[in-house]
Design a protein around this motif. Structure first.
Motif, mmCIF file in Angstrom:
data_model
loop_
_atom_site.group_PDB
_atom_site.id
_atom_site.type_symbol
_atom_site.label_atom_id
_atom_site.label_comp_id
_atom_site.label_asym_id
_atom_site.label_seq_id
_atom_site.Cartn_x
_atom_site.Cartn_y
_atom_site.Cartn_z
ATOM 1 N N VAL A 272 -0.157 17.585 -14.851
ATOM 2 C CA VAL A 272 1.072 16.153 -14.780
ATOM 3 C C VAL A 272 1.678 16.371 -13.451
ATOM 4 O O VAL A 272 1.750 15.260 -12.653
ATOM 5 C CB VAL A 272 1.855 16.534 -15.779
ATOM 6 C CG1 VAL A 272 3.170 15.750 -15.769
ATOM 7 C CG2 VAL A 272 0.969 16.157 -17.177
ATOM 8 N N HIS A 273 2.168 17.392 -12.768
ATOM 9 C CA HIS A 273 2.903 17.641 -11.550
ATOM 10 C C HIS A 273 1.830 17.228 -10.354
ATOM 11 O O HIS A 273 2.316 16.274 -9.654
ATOM 12 C CB HIS A 273 3.346 18.952 -11.263
ATOM 13 C CG HIS A 273 4.439 19.148 -12.156
ATOM 14 N ND1 HIS A 273 5.791 18.943 -11.474
ATOM 15 C CD2 HIS A 273 4.665 19.696 -13.337
ATOM 16 C CE1 HIS A 273 6.722 19.491 -12.501
ATOM 17 N NE2 HIS A 273 6.393 19.814 -13.674
ATOM 18 N N LEU A 274 0.628 17.700 -10.347
ATOM 19 C CA LEU A 274 -0.462 17.119 -9.376
ATOM 20 C C LEU A 274 -0.416 15.689 -9.396
ATOM 21 O O LEU A 274 -0.533 14.817 -8.294
ATOM 22 C CB LEU A 274 -1.723 17.908 -9.701
ATOM 23 C CG LEU A 274 -1.511 19.125 -9.167
ATOM 24 C CD1 LEU A 274 -2.972 19.925 -9.572
ATOM 25 C CD2 LEU A 274 -1.415 19.396 -7.657
ATOM 26 N N VAL A 275 -0.779 15.089 -10.542
ATOM 27 C CA VAL A 275 -0.928 13.663 -10.714
ATOM 28 C C VAL A 275 0.318 12.827 -10.459
ATOM 29 O O VAL A 275 0.135 11.657 -9.631
ATOM 30 C CB VAL A 275 -1.780 13.130 -12.095
ATOM 31 C CG1 VAL A 275 -1.746 11.768 -12.408
ATOM 32 C CG2 VAL A 275 -3.007 13.981 -12.088
ATOM 33 N N THR B 169 5.516 4.271 -8.664
ATOM 34 C CA THR B 169 6.503 3.427 -8.928
ATOM 35 C C THR B 169 7.819 4.168 -10.048
ATOM 36 O O THR B 169 7.196 5.394 -10.415
ATOM 37 C CB THR B 169 5.984 2.406 -9.767
ATOM 38 O OG1 THR B 169 5.676 2.699 -10.971
ATOM 39 C CG2 THR B 169 5.192 1.572 -8.935
ATOM 40 N N MET B 170 8.724 3.591 -9.976
ATOM 41 C CA MET B 170 9.660 4.303 -11.110
ATOM 42 C C MET B 170 9.274 4.503 -12.364
ATOM 43 O O MET B 170 9.307 5.498 -12.883
ATOM 44 C CB MET B 170 10.755 3.424 -10.886
ATOM 45 C CG MET B 170 12.212 4.126 -11.771
ATOM 46 S SD MET B 170 12.668 5.685 -11.222
ATOM 47 C CE MET B 170 13.859 5.000 -10.027
ATOM 48 N N GLY B 171 8.325 3.691 -12.679
ATOM 49 C CA GLY B 171 7.788 3.820 -14.065
ATOM 50 C C GLY B 171 6.799 4.848 -14.184
ATOM 51 O O GLY B 171 6.771 5.853 -15.253
ATOM 52 N N THR B 172 5.842 5.159 -13.129
ATOM 53 C CA THR B 172 5.026 6.413 -13.294
ATOM 54 C C THR B 172 5.755 7.728 -12.885
ATOM 55 O O THR B 172 5.488 8.687 -13.559
ATOM 56 C CB THR B 172 3.939 6.130 -12.194
ATOM 57 O OG1 THR B 172 4.733 6.118 -10.889
ATOM 58 C CG2 THR B 172 3.057 4.870 -12.304
ATOM 59 N N LEU B 173 6.906 7.652 -12.059
ATOM 60 C CA LEU B 173 7.571 8.717 -12.033
ATOM 61 C C LEU B 173 8.302 9.265 -13.329
ATOM 62 O O LEU B 173 8.491 10.331 -13.588
ATOM 63 C CB LEU B 173 8.530 8.898 -10.629
ATOM 64 C CG LEU B 173 8.196 8.544 -9.429
ATOM 65 C CD1 LEU B 173 9.060 8.108 -8.488
ATOM 66 C CD2 LEU B 173 7.258 9.672 -9.295
ATOM 67 N N MET B 174 8.779 8.317 -13.995
ATOM 68 C CA MET B 174 9.530 8.646 -15.202
ATOM 69 C C MET B 174 8.613 8.904 -16.109
ATOM 70 O O MET B 174 8.795 9.863 -17.249
ATOM 71 C CB MET B 174 10.467 7.313 -15.813
ATOM 72 C CG MET B 174 11.629 6.867 -14.910
ATOM 73 S SD MET B 174 12.650 8.109 -15.255
ATOM 74 C CE MET B 174 12.815 8.961 -13.382
ATOM 75 N N THR B 175 7.425 8.443 -16.209
ATOM 76 C CA THR B 175 6.173 8.956 -17.111
ATOM 77 C C THR B 175 6.133 10.381 -16.790
ATOM 78 O O THR B 175 5.833 11.242 -17.857
ATOM 79 C CB THR B 175 5.024 8.212 -17.109
ATOM 80 O OG1 THR B 175 5.264 6.771 -17.426
ATOM 81 C CG2 THR B 175 4.116 8.595 -17.957
ATOM 82 N N HIS C 175 0.666 -1.219 0.073
ATOM 83 C CA HIS C 175 0.079 -0.022 -0.013
ATOM 84 C C HIS C 175 0.936 1.261 -0.053
ATOM 85 O O HIS C 175 0.511 2.144 -0.716
ATOM 86 C CB HIS C 175 -0.864 0.089 1.215
ATOM 87 C CG HIS C 175 -1.946 1.110 1.258
ATOM 88 N ND1 HIS C 175 -1.519 2.444 0.802
ATOM 89 C CD2 HIS C 175 -3.055 1.225 1.648
ATOM 90 C CE1 HIS C 175 -2.428 3.195 0.973
ATOM 91 N NE2 HIS C 175 -3.716 2.485 1.634
ATOM 92 N N SER C 176 1.873 1.380 0.877
ATOM 93 C CA SER C 176 2.795 2.635 0.996
ATOM 94 C C SER C 176 3.664 2.683 -0.226
ATOM 95 O O SER C 176 3.686 3.780 -0.750
ATOM 96 C CB SER C 176 3.735 2.445 1.980
ATOM 97 O OG SER C 176 4.472 1.335 2.015
ATOM 98 N N GLU C 177 3.883 1.383 -0.982
ATOM 99 C CA GLU C 177 4.686 1.776 -2.301
ATOM 100 C C GLU C 177 3.780 2.371 -3.226
ATOM 101 O O GLU C 177 4.135 3.138 -4.239
ATOM 102 C CB GLU C 177 5.163 0.474 -2.762
ATOM 103 C CG GLU C 177 6.239 0.347 -3.646
ATOM 104 C CD GLU C 177 6.851 -0.964 -4.097
ATOM 105 O OE1 GLU C 177 7.248 -1.403 -5.064
ATOM 106 O OE2 GLU C 177 7.300 -1.579 -3.305
ATOM 107 N N ALA C 178 2.569 1.692 -3.313
ATOM 108 C CA ALA C 178 1.821 2.254 -4.510
ATOM 109 C C ALA C 178 1.231 3.861 -4.201
ATOM 110 O O ALA C 178 1.032 4.465 -5.100
ATOM 111 C CB ALA C 178 0.465 1.370 -4.444
#
Length: 132
Positions: free
Chosen positions: A58-61, A11-17, A4-7
């Motif tokens: 984008v920054h908010l999400v 994730t690294m993928g969403t941060l890179m997106t 739960h805390s990781e989600a």
């Protein structure tokens, strides 16, 4: 670390997106200005402002993890309220400044000289000349 805390932090993928979208949304307005395109100034400003608004989302999400399901939707409600208040303040400020600009009497150099001569003892320094 629980799932739960990781989600909740992404994730690294969403941060890179999010990072890639932020870079693209920054490079496009920069390129439009630096290329000195032939489009009208109004359209250029509208495109830059639109891309800026998209970049805020984008920054908010992606970075602030604003979602409608977090904290029962209260985070989203607080953000919407903040945006509405900022919009009212900005629109009101622009309205007041526009009306002040439209309704103020223009002051030229000749008018300032006439005004200071019409009032005895008045000058640009506050009327304290010659009083030692």
């Amino acid at each position: 670390m629980s799932a739960h805390s990781e989600a909740s932090h992404g994730t690294m993928g969403t941060l890179m997106t999010g990072f890639a979208l932020a870079v693209i949304l920054s490079v496009i307005p920069f390129a439009l200005v630096m290329m000195e395109s032939d489009m009208s100034r109004t359209w250029l400003i509208a495109i830059i402002m639109g891309l800026g608004a998209i970049q805020i989302i984008v920054h908010l999400v992606y970075f602030l993890h604003l979602k409608s399901d977090n904290e029962g939707g209260w985070t989203m409600a607080a953000t919407v309220l903040a945006v509405v208040i900022v919009g009212i303040v900005l629109a009101g400020s622009l309205w007041v400044m526009h009306n002040m600009n439209a309704n103020m009497m223009p002051m030229s150099e000749g008018n300032m000289v006439m005004d200071s001569e019409a009032t005895p003892g008045a000058s640009m320094s506050g009327g304290h000349e010659g009083h030692n």
